[in-house]
Design a protein around this motif. Sequence first.
Motif, PDB file in Angstrom:
ATOM      1  N   CYS A 133     -34.938   0.406   1.051  1.00 44.87           N
ATOM      2  CA  CYS A 133     -34.486  -0.776   0.314  1.00 44.87           C
ATOM      3  C   CYS A 133     -35.703  -1.489  -0.284  1.00 44.87           C
ATOM      4  CB  CYS A 133     -33.756  -1.717   1.272  1.00 44.87           C
ATOM      5  SG  CYS A 133     -33.006  -3.114   0.438  1.00 44.87           S
ATOM      6  N   ALA A 134     -35.556  -1.927  -1.528  1.00 40.43           N
ATOM      7  CA  ALA A 134     -36.648  -2.677  -2.163  1.00 40.43           C
ATOM      8  C   ALA A 134     -36.166  -4.081  -2.502  1.00 40.43           C
ATOM      9  CB  ALA A 134     -37.108  -1.972  -3.437  1.00 40.43           C
ATOM     10  N   LEU A 135     -37.035  -5.055  -2.315  1.00 47.37           N
ATOM     11  CA  LEU A 135     -36.728  -6.438  -2.692  1.00 47.37           C
ATOM     12  C   LEU A 135     -37.759  -6.891  -3.711  1.00 47.37           C
ATOM     13  CD1 LEU A 135     -36.116  -7.942   0.873  1.00 47.37           C
ATOM     14  CD2 LEU A 135     -34.395  -7.128  -0.745  1.00 47.37           C
ATOM     15  N   LEU A 136     -37.300  -7.210  -4.918  1.00 43.82           N
ATOM     16  CA  LEU A 136     -38.210  -7.698  -5.956  1.00 43.82           C
ATOM     17  C   LEU A 136     -37.939  -9.182  -6.160  1.00 43.82           C
ATOM     18  CD1 LEU A 136     -37.528  -4.583  -6.587  1.00 43.82           C
ATOM     19  CD2 LEU A 136     -38.648  -5.024  -8.725  1.00 43.82           C
ATOM     20  N   VAL A 137     -38.894  -9.989  -5.725  1.00 49.92           N
ATOM     21  CA  VAL A 137     -38.696 -11.432  -5.728  1.00 49.92           C
ATOM     22  C   VAL A 137     -39.539 -12.057  -6.823  1.00 49.92           C
ATOM     23  CG1 VAL A 137     -38.753 -13.507  -4.311  1.00 49.92           C
ATOM     24  CG2 VAL A 137     -38.436 -11.297  -3.232  1.00 49.92           C
ATOM     25  N   ARG A 138     -38.977 -13.052  -7.476  1.00 47.33           N
ATOM     26  CA  ARG A 138     -39.729 -13.794  -8.497  1.00 47.33           C
ATOM     27  C   ARG A 138     -39.746 -15.270  -8.146  1.00 47.33           C
ATOM     28  NH1 ARG A 138     -37.774 -12.148 -14.390  1.00 47.33           N
ATOM     29  NH2 ARG A 138     -39.600 -13.426 -14.830  1.00 47.33           N
ATOM     30  N   GLY A 139     -40.854 -15.922  -8.480  1.00 42.60           N
ATOM     31  CA  GLY A 139     -40.954 -17.354  -8.215  1.00 42.60           C
ATOM     32  C   GLY A 139     -41.979 -17.626  -7.129  1.00 42.60           C
ATOM     33  N   ASN A 140     -42.004 -18.870  -6.676  1.00 46.46           N
ATOM     34  CA  ASN A 140     -43.001 -19.261  -5.681  1.00 46.46           C
ATOM     35  C   ASN A 140     -42.497 -18.918  -4.282  1.00 46.46           C
ATOM     36  OD1 ASN A 140     -45.060 -20.412  -4.286  1.00 46.46           O
ATOM     37  ND2 ASN A 140     -44.333 -22.521  -4.558  1.00 46.46           N
ATOM     38  N   VAL A 141     -42.658 -17.662  -3.898  1.00 46.38           N
ATOM     39  CA  VAL A 141     -42.180 -17.195  -2.595  1.00 46.38           C
ATOM     40  C   VAL A 141     -43.376 -16.600  -1.864  1.00 46.38           C
ATOM     41  CG1 VAL A 141     -40.586 -15.622  -1.425  1.00 46.38           C
ATOM     42  CG2 VAL A 141     -39.906 -16.709  -3.552  1.00 46.38           C
ATOM     43  N   GLN A 142     -43.472 -16.859  -0.582  1.00 40.72           N
ATOM     44  CA  GLN A 142     -44.606 -16.346   0.200  1.00 40.72           C
ATOM     45  C   GLN A 142     -44.225 -15.028   0.868  1.00 40.72           C
ATOM     46  OE1 GLN A 142     -47.317 -18.142  -0.302  1.00 40.72           O
ATOM     47  NE2 GLN A 142     -45.935 -19.500  -1.439  1.00 40.72           N
ATOM     48  N   VAL A 143     -45.260 -14.245   1.184  1.00 41.33           N
ATOM     49  CA  VAL A 143     -45.006 -12.990   1.908  1.00 41.33           C
ATOM     50  C   VAL A 143     -44.309 -13.293   3.234  1.00 41.33           C
ATOM     51  CG1 VAL A 143     -46.094 -10.975   2.977  1.00 41.33           C
ATOM     52  CG2 VAL A 143     -46.966 -11.842   0.812  1.00 41.33           C
ATOM     53  N   SER A 144     -44.652 -14.433   3.841  1.00 38.56           N
ATOM     54  CA  SER A 144     -44.026 -14.791   5.131  1.00 38.56           C
ATOM     55  C   SER A 144     -42.514 -15.030   4.969  1.00 38.56           C
ATOM     56  CB  SER A 144     -44.695 -16.042   5.716  1.00 38.56           C
ATOM     57  OG  SER A 144     -44.620 -17.099   4.771  1.00 38.56           O
ATOM     58  N   ASP A 145     -42.114 -15.585   3.804  1.00 37.32           N
ATOM     59  CA  ASP A 145     -40.672 -15.778   3.543  1.00 37.32           C
ATOM     60  C   ASP A 145     -39.971 -14.425   3.498  1.00 37.32           C
ATOM     61  OD1 ASP A 145     -40.821 -18.582   3.194  1.00 37.32           O
ATOM     62  OD2 ASP A 145     -41.564 -18.294   1.150  1.00 37.32           O
ATOM     63  N   LEU A 146     -40.638 -13.477   2.836  1.00 35.55           N
ATOM     64  CA  LEU A 146     -40.081 -12.132   2.738  1.00 35.55           C
ATOM     65  C   LEU A 146     -39.922 -11.519   4.113  1.00 35.55           C
ATOM     66  CD1 LEU A 146     -41.936 -10.413  -0.238  1.00 35.55           C
ATOM     67  CD2 LEU A 146     -39.499 -10.364   0.171  1.00 35.55           C
ATOM     68  N   ARG A 147     -40.999 -11.564   4.891  1.00 38.54           N
ATOM     69  CA  ARG A 147     -40.974 -10.950   6.232  1.00 38.54           C
ATOM     70  C   ARG A 147     -39.886 -11.575   7.088  1.00 38.54           C
ATOM     71  NH1 ARG A 147     -46.973 -10.874   6.623  1.00 38.54           N
ATOM     72  NH2 ARG A 147     -47.591  -8.872   5.713  1.00 38.54           N
ATOM     73  N   ARG A 148     -39.817 -12.911   7.057  1.00 33.74           N
ATOM     74  CA  ARG A 148     -38.837 -13.610   7.890  1.00 33.74           C
ATOM     75  C   ARG A 148     -37.418 -13.153   7.564  1.00 33.74           C
ATOM     76  NH1 ARG A 148     -39.569 -18.277   6.001  1.00 33.74           N
ATOM     77  NH2 ARG A 148     -37.629 -18.604   4.869  1.00 33.74           N
ATOM     78  N   ASN A 149     -37.148 -13.046   6.258  1.00 38.48           N
ATOM     79  CA  ASN A 149     -35.789 -12.673   5.865  1.00 38.48           C
ATOM     80  C   ASN A 149     -35.470 -11.216   6.154  1.00 38.48           C
ATOM     81  OD1 ASN A 149     -34.075 -14.859   4.580  1.00 38.48           O
ATOM     82  ND2 ASN A 149     -36.101 -15.268   3.714  1.00 38.48           N
ATOM     83  N   ILE A 150     -36.468 -10.356   6.022  1.00 38.63           N
ATOM     84  CA  ILE A 150     -36.228  -8.947   6.366  1.00 38.63           C
ATOM     85  C   ILE A 150     -35.898  -8.842   7.863  1.00 38.63           C
ATOM     86  CG2 ILE A 150     -37.354  -6.687   6.639  1.00 38.63           C
ATOM     87  CD1 ILE A 150     -38.756  -7.217   3.943  1.00 38.63           C
ATOM     88  N   GLU A 151     -36.664  -9.534   8.691  1.00 39.59           N
ATOM     89  CA  GLU A 151     -36.401  -9.499  10.147  1.00 39.59           C
ATOM     90  C   GLU A 151     -35.007 -10.048  10.460  1.00 39.59           C
ATOM     91  OE1 GLU A 151     -38.178  -7.912  12.371  1.00 39.59           O
ATOM     92  OE2 GLU A 151     -39.533  -7.406  10.723  1.00 39.59           O
ATOM     93  N   ARG A 152     -34.620 -11.085   9.721  1.00 36.19           N
ATOM     94  CA  ARG A 152     -33.317 -11.712   9.965  1.00 36.19           C
ATOM     95  C   ARG A 152     -32.163 -10.784   9.567  1.00 36.19           C
ATOM     96  NH1 ARG A 152     -29.938 -14.863   6.745  1.00 36.19           N
ATOM     97  NH2 ARG A 152     -31.346 -14.796   4.962  1.00 36.19           N
ATOM     98  N   LEU A 153     -32.333 -10.071   8.452  1.00 37.63           N
ATOM     99  CA  LEU A 153     -31.229  -9.244   7.939  1.00 37.63           C
ATOM    100  C   LEU A 153     -31.159  -7.870   8.599  1.00 37.63           C
ATOM    101  CD1 LEU A 153     -31.884 -10.197   4.237  1.00 37.63           C
ATOM    102  CD2 LEU A 153     -29.719 -10.637   5.408  1.00 37.63           C
TER     103      LEU A 153
END
Length: 475
Positions: free
Chosen positions: A346-366
């Motif tokens: 799965c790939a997540l392509l995020v745009r905007g002011n998002v931190q790598v930590s936000d990405l990690r947190r959400n991947i762990e949550r989902l």
Amino acid sequence: SALSLPFAVGQCGNQVGCRFWDLALREHAAVNKKGIYDEALSSFFRNIDTRSGDNGPDIYKGKICSLKARALLIDMEEGVVNEILQGPLRDVFDSKHLITDVSGSGNNWAVGHKIYGCQYRENIVEKLRKTAEHCDCLQCFFIIHSMGGGTGSGLGTFVLNLLEEEFPEVYRFVTSVYPSGEDDVITSPYNSVLAMKELNEHADCVLPIENESLFEIVNKIHQMTNSGKLGSTVKQNSLVTSSAGSTKTLQAKPFDTMNNIVANLLLNLTSSARFEGSLNMDLNEISMNLVPFPRLHYLVSSLTPLYTLADVNVPSRRLDQMFSDAFSRDHQLIQADPKHSLYLACALLVRGNVQVSDLRRNIERLKPSLHFVSWNQEGWKTGLCSVPPVGHSHSLLALANNTCVKPTFIELKDRFMKLYKKKAHLHHYLQIDGMEQSCFSEAISSLSDLIEEYNELDATKGGPRIDPSRLKIAV
């Protein structure tokens, strides 16, 4: 300079392409206030000094003189391309990069593939080489087409084969719009299955998009706008509604809105190529990381924000909600159920002011709610681009390589067999030079094999690992 070279083939492909170029220019205009031709622009546009003749040199790092899209537009009915040439984008397309005919393909794959393919082969190759010459670094080709008609499916897949012959080392990305069950083109199952065989064999990555899903999204946006729940005004510069932006256009032309949704998908997909980001991901990486088995290269895409993309006055939702939305079926551009199927990656392509930590947190949550194949539990690929879409603070495109695409292919096979058993409309195809009945039987067996590969993977869900055959490496 250029990273990818888009080809729009057929009516649907060109309408989506037109929206894509329009929105891309809007995005660059919002960021590039000084009108300087920069690296971001150079990935998809050339900057030509028109005073020094039509084929003037590109001007780097200077003021924008005349931007020309790095693209080839091909259609065997000239209507849509002519519309583009009379519209606001007329100056963006170099007339030397257009290939049109007047008669169309009559909703017949064989006409597009066999007749027009042969007829226009040299012309396409020549324009392809010329366009490629202007690119310092050609990473991938991009084809936008639909599966149900004649030109998009037939000539579109012919172009795909040509690209492989001429530039075998350049990745081939395809965005394919699949017809719905209630399609008004009676031969669309034939065209789609014949095209599928070509996609199976010659594409590196395919993003299937279903008309049905797009219709549902448009209807939902429509209901929300009319119910007044989200404030009943639609902003003029709306990205999902048509360029006119009023709700009336929504009713009159749902296709405008549908094309816009696909164009937004492409914008997010290419944002890393066009803008800076702390964690940029190019299209080749998607293919390399998301496609463990060469034929299983069909990715389910979901897009968010989608309903706020109607730019209805709604407070921006929390970041975590955006990640949850990307895994909800309402936001998918194909009717499928990834949560109850198996993820290969799965790939997540995020745009905007998002931190790598936000990405990690959400991947762990989902992660706990998603089934990944046993040998790729960490199968996440992430990209961060700092420039958000116009009018939004964030956006997210999720691409899943998941066995849930199988029902789409099974349904297509069933619709094909209904016609094929009765030999309905076959004569229209068989009277075309080079088209034999074996083309049909080979196409349907290619599709059946694909479905079987997904079946084998599904059978491993929750059980011990059995690997489908991988590419054989000669030692």
